[in-house]
Motif scaffolding. Structure first.
Motif, PDB file in Angstrom:
ATOM      1  N   ILE A 111      41.399  18.126  18.769  1.00  0.00           N
ATOM      2  CA  ILE A 111      41.434  16.930  17.921  1.00  0.00           C
ATOM      3  C   ILE A 111      40.791  15.747  18.627  1.00  0.00           C
ATOM      4  CG2 ILE A 111      43.767  16.231  18.600  1.00  0.00           C
ATOM      5  CD1 ILE A 111      42.379  15.820  15.107  1.00  0.00           C
ATOM      6  N   GLU A 112      40.975  15.655  19.940  1.00  0.00           N
ATOM      7  CA  GLU A 112      40.344  14.566  20.688  1.00  0.00           C
ATOM      8  C   GLU A 112      38.825  14.722  20.676  1.00  0.00           C
ATOM      9  OE1 GLU A 112      42.214  12.150  21.542  1.00  0.00           O
ATOM     10  OE2 GLU A 112      44.128  13.169  21.270  1.00  0.00           O
ATOM     11  N   ARG A 113      38.345  15.960  20.834  1.00  0.00           N
ATOM     12  CA  ARG A 113      36.902  16.197  20.756  1.00  0.00           C
ATOM     13  C   ARG A 113      36.365  15.896  19.365  1.00  0.00           C
ATOM     14  NH1 ARG A 113      38.243  20.539  23.867  1.00  0.00           N
ATOM     15  NH2 ARG A 113      38.247  21.942  22.091  1.00  0.00           N
ATOM     16  N   PHE A 114      37.142  16.232  18.345  1.00  0.00           N
ATOM     17  CA  PHE A 114      36.706  15.967  16.975  1.00  0.00           C
ATOM     18  C   PHE A 114      36.498  14.469  16.765  1.00  0.00           C
ATOM     19  CE2 PHE A 114      37.850  14.714  12.662  1.00  0.00           C
ATOM     20  CZ  PHE A 114      36.878  15.390  11.946  1.00  0.00           C
ATOM     21  N   PHE A 115      37.447  13.660  17.199  1.00  0.00           N
ATOM     22  CA  PHE A 115      37.296  12.211  17.050  1.00  0.00           C
ATOM     23  C   PHE A 115      36.148  11.684  17.895  1.00  0.00           C
ATOM     24  CE2 PHE A 115      41.698  12.058  15.344  1.00  0.00           C
ATOM     25  CZ  PHE A 115      41.403  11.361  14.194  1.00  0.00           C
ATOM     26  N   ALA A 116      35.929  12.265  19.063  1.00  0.00           N
ATOM     27  CA  ALA A 116      34.797  11.840  19.900  1.00  0.00           C
ATOM     28  C   ALA A 116      33.470  12.161  19.215  1.00  0.00           C
ATOM     29  CB  ALA A 116      34.863  12.521  21.267  1.00  0.00           C
ATOM     30  N   TRP A 117      33.336  13.360  18.661  1.00  0.00           N
ATOM     31  CA  TRP A 117      32.108  13.722  17.934  1.00  0.00           C
ATOM     32  C   TRP A 117      31.909  12.810  16.734  1.00  0.00           C
ATOM     33  CZ3 TRP A 117      33.828  19.447  17.821  1.00  0.00           C
ATOM     34  CH2 TRP A 117      33.480  20.075  19.009  1.00  0.00           C
ATOM     35  N   LEU A 118      32.989  12.528  16.039  1.00  0.00           N
ATOM     36  CA  LEU A 118      32.913  11.706  14.841  1.00  0.00           C
ATOM     37  C   LEU A 118      32.470  10.283  15.173  1.00  0.00           C
ATOM     38  CD1 LEU A 118      33.601  12.171  11.828  1.00  0.00           C
ATOM     39  CD2 LEU A 118      35.813  11.149  12.290  1.00  0.00           C
ATOM     40  N   LYS A 119      33.020   9.727  16.219  1.00  0.00           N
ATOM     41  CA  LYS A 119      32.722   8.331  16.542  1.00  0.00           C
ATOM     42  C   LYS A 119      31.435   8.159  17.338  1.00  0.00           C
ATOM     43  CE  LYS A 119      37.351   6.721  15.953  1.00  0.00           C
ATOM     44  NZ  LYS A 119      38.478   5.979  16.477  1.00  0.00           N
ATOM     45  N   MET A 120      31.040   9.174  18.083  1.00  0.00           N
ATOM     46  CA  MET A 120      29.774   9.067  18.811  1.00  0.00           C
ATOM     47  C   MET A 120      28.578   9.393  17.917  1.00  0.00           C
ATOM     48  SD  MET A 120      30.359   7.983  21.799  1.00  0.00           S
ATOM     49  CE  MET A 120      28.839   8.284  22.619  1.00  0.00           C
ATOM     50  N   GLY A 121      28.744  10.316  17.001  1.00  0.00           N
ATOM     51  CA  GLY A 121      27.641  10.719  16.151  1.00  0.00           C
ATOM     52  C   GLY A 121      27.434   9.818  14.953  1.00  0.00           C
ATOM     53  N   PHE A 122      28.487   9.127  14.525  1.00  0.00           N
ATOM     54  CA  PHE A 122      28.424   8.300  13.331  1.00  0.00           C
ATOM     55  C   PHE A 122      29.015   6.930  13.652  1.00  0.00           C
ATOM     56  CE2 PHE A 122      28.982  12.737  12.281  1.00  0.00           C
ATOM     57  CZ  PHE A 122      27.870  12.971  11.489  1.00  0.00           C
ATOM     58  N   ARG A 123      28.166   6.034  14.112  1.00  0.00           N
ATOM     59  CA  ARG A 123      28.613   4.714  14.550  1.00  0.00           C
ATOM     60  C   ARG A 123      29.226   3.876  13.436  1.00  0.00           C
ATOM     61  NH1 ARG A 123      29.426   4.050  19.835  1.00  0.00           N
ATOM     62  NH2 ARG A 123      27.760   4.983  21.028  1.00  0.00           N
ATOM     63  N   LYS A 124      28.788   4.123  12.218  1.00  0.00           N
ATOM     64  CA  LYS A 124      29.321   3.356  11.094  1.00  0.00           C
ATOM     65  C   LYS A 124      30.798   3.662  10.879  1.00  0.00           C
ATOM     66  CE  LYS A 124      28.000   1.761   6.650  1.00  0.00           C
ATOM     67  NZ  LYS A 124      26.836   1.126   6.148  1.00  0.00           N
ATOM     68  N   CYS A 152      32.108  14.761   8.234  1.00  0.00           N
ATOM     69  CA  CYS A 152      32.797  16.021   8.505  1.00  0.00           C
ATOM     70  C   CYS A 152      31.965  17.211   8.037  1.00  0.00           C
ATOM     71  CB  CYS A 152      34.164  16.032   7.841  1.00  0.00           C
ATOM     72  SG  CYS A 152      35.333  14.918   8.629  1.00  0.00           S
ATOM     73  N   PHE A 153      31.298  17.057   6.893  1.00  0.00           N
ATOM     74  CA  PHE A 153      30.416  18.124   6.424  1.00  0.00           C
ATOM     75  C   PHE A 153      29.301  18.383   7.429  1.00  0.00           C
ATOM     76  CE2 PHE A 153      26.425  19.242   4.338  1.00  0.00           C
ATOM     77  CZ  PHE A 153      26.760  20.480   3.832  1.00  0.00           C
ATOM     78  N   LEU A 154      28.692  17.326   7.940  1.00  0.00           N
ATOM     79  CA  LEU A 154      27.605  17.487   8.910  1.00  0.00           C
ATOM     80  C   LEU A 154      28.101  18.100  10.220  1.00  0.00           C
ATOM     81  CD1 LEU A 154      25.624  14.200   8.257  1.00  0.00           C
ATOM     82  CD2 LEU A 154      24.990  16.529   7.608  1.00  0.00           C
ATOM     83  N   LEU A 155      29.303  17.712  10.667  1.00  0.00           N
ATOM     84  CA  LEU A 155      29.872  18.310  11.874  1.00  0.00           C
ATOM     85  C   LEU A 155      30.144  19.803  11.671  1.00  0.00           C
ATOM     86  CD1 LEU A 155      32.354  15.579  13.125  1.00  0.00           C
ATOM     87  CD2 LEU A 155      30.223  16.296  14.193  1.00  0.00           C
ATOM     88  N   CYS A 156      30.683  20.159  10.506  1.00  0.00           N
ATOM     89  CA  CYS A 156      30.950  21.575  10.214  1.00  0.00           C
ATOM     90  C   CYS A 156      29.648  22.357  10.121  1.00  0.00           C
ATOM     91  CB  CYS A 156      31.746  21.713   8.921  1.00  0.00           C
ATOM     92  SG  CYS A 156      33.427  21.104   9.051  1.00  0.00           S
ATOM     93  N   TRP A 157      28.649  21.766   9.496  1.00  0.00           N
ATOM     94  CA  TRP A 157      27.334  22.402   9.372  1.00  0.00           C
ATOM     95  C   TRP A 157      26.761  22.697  10.755  1.00  0.00           C
ATOM     96  CZ3 TRP A 157      24.487  23.633   4.976  1.00  0.00           C
ATOM     97  CH2 TRP A 157      23.150  23.977   5.199  1.00  0.00           C
ATOM     98  N   LYS A 158      26.900  21.719  11.650  1.00  0.00           N
ATOM     99  CA  LYS A 158      26.393  21.882  13.012  1.00  0.00           C
ATOM    100  C   LYS A 158      27.154  22.979  13.757  1.00  0.00           C
ATOM    101  CE  LYS A 158      25.470  19.262  17.186  1.00  0.00           C
ATOM    102  NZ  LYS A 158      25.626  17.981  17.876  1.00  0.00           N
ATOM    103  N   LYS A 159      28.479  23.015  13.600  1.00  0.00           N
ATOM    104  CA  LYS A 159      29.299  24.033  14.270  1.00  0.00           C
ATOM    105  C   LYS A 159      28.968  25.433  13.764  1.00  0.00           C
ATOM    106  CE  LYS A 159      33.703  22.697  15.789  1.00  0.00           C
ATOM    107  NZ  LYS A 159      33.353  23.080  17.057  1.00  0.00           N
ATOM    108  N   ILE A 160      28.783  25.566  12.462  1.00  0.00           N
ATOM    109  CA  ILE A 160      28.463  26.879  11.900  1.00  0.00           C
ATOM    110  C   ILE A 160      27.063  27.303  12.345  1.00  0.00           C
ATOM    111  CG2 ILE A 160      27.964  28.091   9.745  1.00  0.00           C
ATOM    112  CD1 ILE A 160      30.284  26.509   8.514  1.00  0.00           C
TER     113      ILE A 160
END
Length: 147
Positions: A102-115, A135-143
């Protein structure tokens, strides 16, 4: 924002709430909004919940026990002052280390999407839409990394 994430890092549910209230007050709403589609009926109950010590609450533990969900929540040091009798709380350090997802998820979310990191939108519906797209873009990247 309150997010429930699977152990693989995929978001299961997202809730937006005011910053004034404590995270633990949104816990039951988040747990009830989980719906993972399967071949049969959707899964609404995880096997185990990993949460930090802010969620060490009697009401949360009773709710998880009533739904037959294992809780892996460490005891909050502020709650140890008023020790309660009864069943000891369950805590397994071996499975708790997975909570870093969950900590990594928030880090990816906040570093990748500054808005999203600095919320500029006044309307919750616009902010929730941006979160859904991110979240869709993060899931797309993970898949995409798996194949």
């Amino acid at each position: 924002m309150h997010v429930c994430v699977s152990c693989d890092g995929f978001p299961l549910t997202i809730q937006i709430a005011s910053g004034k209230e404590h995270d633990s007050q949104q816990f039951i709403k988040i747990m009830e909004s989980i719906k993972v589609k399967t071949d049969r009926k959707p899964r609404t109950r995880p096997l185990e919940v990993l949460a930090d010590s802010a969620y060490d609450n009697v009401a949360i533990r009773k709710y998880l026990r009533s739904r037959a969900i294992k809780s892996n929540i460490p005891v909050n040091s502020r709650n140890e002052k008023h020790r309660k009798r009864g069943r000891p709380t369950r805590f397994e350090y071996e499975s708790y280390h997975k909570r870093g997802t969950i900590e990594r998820f928030f880090a990816w979310l906040k570093m990748g999407f500054r808005k999203i990191a600095s919320r500029y939108e006044r309307l919750n519906i616009v902010f929730k839409g941006l979160l859904d797209i991110a979240c869709f873009l993060l899931c797309w990247k993970k898949i995409g990394e798996r194949f």
